[in-house]
Design an enzyme around this catalytic site. Structure first.
Site, PDB file in Angstrom:
ATOM      1  N   HIS A 146       0.839  -1.194   0.000  1.00 58.23           N
ATOM      2  CA  HIS A 146       0.000   0.000   0.000  1.00 58.23           C
ATOM      3  C   HIS A 146       0.877   1.249   0.000  1.00 58.23           C
ATOM      4  CE1 HIS A 146      -3.120  -2.830   0.958  1.00 58.23           C
ATOM      5  NE2 HIS A 146      -2.581  -3.103   2.127  1.00 58.23           N
ATOM      6  N   GLU A 151      -1.544  -0.016   8.353  1.00 56.56           N
ATOM      7  CA  GLU A 151      -2.528  -0.876   8.988  1.00 56.56           C
ATOM      8  C   GLU A 151      -1.869  -1.724  10.066  1.00 56.56           C
ATOM      9  OE1 GLU A 151      -3.770  -2.911   5.462  1.00 56.56           O
ATOM     10  OE2 GLU A 151      -2.288  -4.496   5.673  1.00 56.56           O
ATOM     11  N   HIS A 159       3.625  -7.278   1.790  1.00 54.43           N
ATOM     12  CA  HIS A 159       3.044  -8.206   2.757  1.00 54.43           C
ATOM     13  C   HIS A 159       1.986  -9.082   2.108  1.00 54.43           C
ATOM     14  CE1 HIS A 159       0.320  -4.725   2.697  1.00 54.43           C
ATOM     15  NE2 HIS A 159      -0.633  -5.606   2.953  1.00 54.43           N
ATOM     16  N   ARG A 176      -1.117  -4.821  -6.238  1.00 52.93           N
ATOM     17  CA  ARG A 176      -0.903  -6.266  -6.235  1.00 52.93           C
ATOM     18  C   ARG A 176       0.362  -6.585  -7.006  1.00 52.93           C
ATOM     19  NH1 ARG A 176      -5.497  -7.556  -8.550  1.00 52.93           N
ATOM     20  NH2 ARG A 176      -6.706  -7.360  -6.636  1.00 52.93           N
TER      21      ARG A 176
END
Length: 312
Positions: free
Chosen positions: A102, A119, A177, A197
């Site tokens: 991200h 996150e 991740h 992605r």
């Protein structure tokens, strides 16, 4: 304006191809979808809003509820953001998620029109031997990262971590991740749905198409090094400029302070009980999401349960 009562929220559901049915079976989620990969428990995002499920505001989206109570509902801390700051999910990974990354705020605001995505993950449950990918084994160059993608050797250079129930991972924007199969997670993140992605195991969706990759963007935003070491501080699972996340294990009774600085989100990850604020009783079970408006007060949780409390 008088203090507002807590409201329970019902989630938006996502049926991504890697999802399972544990959120329906174990977390009391009601959905007609065969697969429930994610339930967005606290969300004002356009891609899936939470809905108020009780009280006088029942049926409103969380955004509509906030607009009707602009004076004090989110608190002054949250108002420093351009829009509602966080998004909270349950994630059921029956299969491996894609290798992804991200962007940070600067890159995402420029290219995607929304904030980036830092996150954290709290492992609710996992199969024996379950693992995830978390950053790189060692520092590499962006050119080496790109070459590993092209040569199909990316998994060889990623940091593979076996997990257990109760583990916590802080995923700073730019950290490559992936959640592995057999893991159920509570995720607290910035209010963003931007994902680049990198690798997807050459899987095909229900229409027989491979999902798109975002190689150029991923190379541009990724931190090509091992992740920073992260430690839990007592019951504080994560603390950064975007959110604070606490865990409370309650056996009997727990009083928790709130203020006009910020709302609090209570996510019930096990057990059941009731929450009382302003003489208003909210009964809850495993999987419930409760939004508590900002106010100078104290609420009490009765029961035998574990809850995740998030705020900014």
């Amino acid at each position: 304006m008088s203090n507002l009562d807590p409201v329970k929220l019902s989630p938006a559901f996502k049926d991504y191809l890697w999802g399972g049915d544990r959120l329906k079976r174990e977390y009391n989620k009601k959905s007609s979808l065969d697969k429930v990969a994610e339930s967005w428990e606290l969300s004002t995002h356009k891609d899936g809003e939470s809905i108020v499920s009780d009280g006088e505001y029942k049926g409103l989206t969380l955004s509509e509820y906030i607009k009707l109570n602009p004076e004090n509902v989110i608190g002054c801390n949250a108002k420093r953001f351009d829009f509602f700051p966080i998004l909270i999910k349950f994630i059921d990974a029956k299969d491996n998620l894609s290798i992804q990354v991200h962007p940070d705020d600067e890159y995402s605001l420029k290219h995607n029109g929304e904030y980036g995505k830092t996150e954290m993950w709290y492992i609710l449950d996992c199969d024996d031997g379950a693992f995830l990918y978390y950053g790189f084994k060692k520092k590499i160059t962006s050119e080496e990262f790109r070459k590993a993608i092209e040569d199909n050797t990316l998994l060889d250079i990623l940091n593979k971590v076996q997990v257990k129930k109760g583990d916590v991972f802080f995923i700073e924007a730019g950290t490559v991740h992936a959640i592995g199969k057999g893991i159920v997670i509570c995720e607290i993140q910035q209010n963003s749905n931007t994902t680049y992605r990198v690798y997807d195991y050459n899987r095909k969706d229900k229409d027989g198409n491979t999902r798109p990759l975002h190689i150029e963007q991923a190379v541009a935003v990724s931190k090509t090094e091992p992740p920073k070491k992260y430690r839990i501080n007592n019951n504080i699972l994560a603390e950064c400029k975007y959110f604070t996340v606490e865990k409370e294990e309650i056996s009997g009774k727990k009083n928790i302070c709130i203020s006009r600085n910020c709302f609090k989100s209570v996510i019930v990850v096990s057990g059941n009980g009731e929450l009382i604020l302003n003489n208003h009783k909210t009964e809850f079970i495993k999987g419930d999401s409760i939004f508590i408006p900002a106010q100078d007060a104290e609420f009490t949780i009765y029961g035998n349960c574990e809850v995740i409390i998030s705020y900014v």
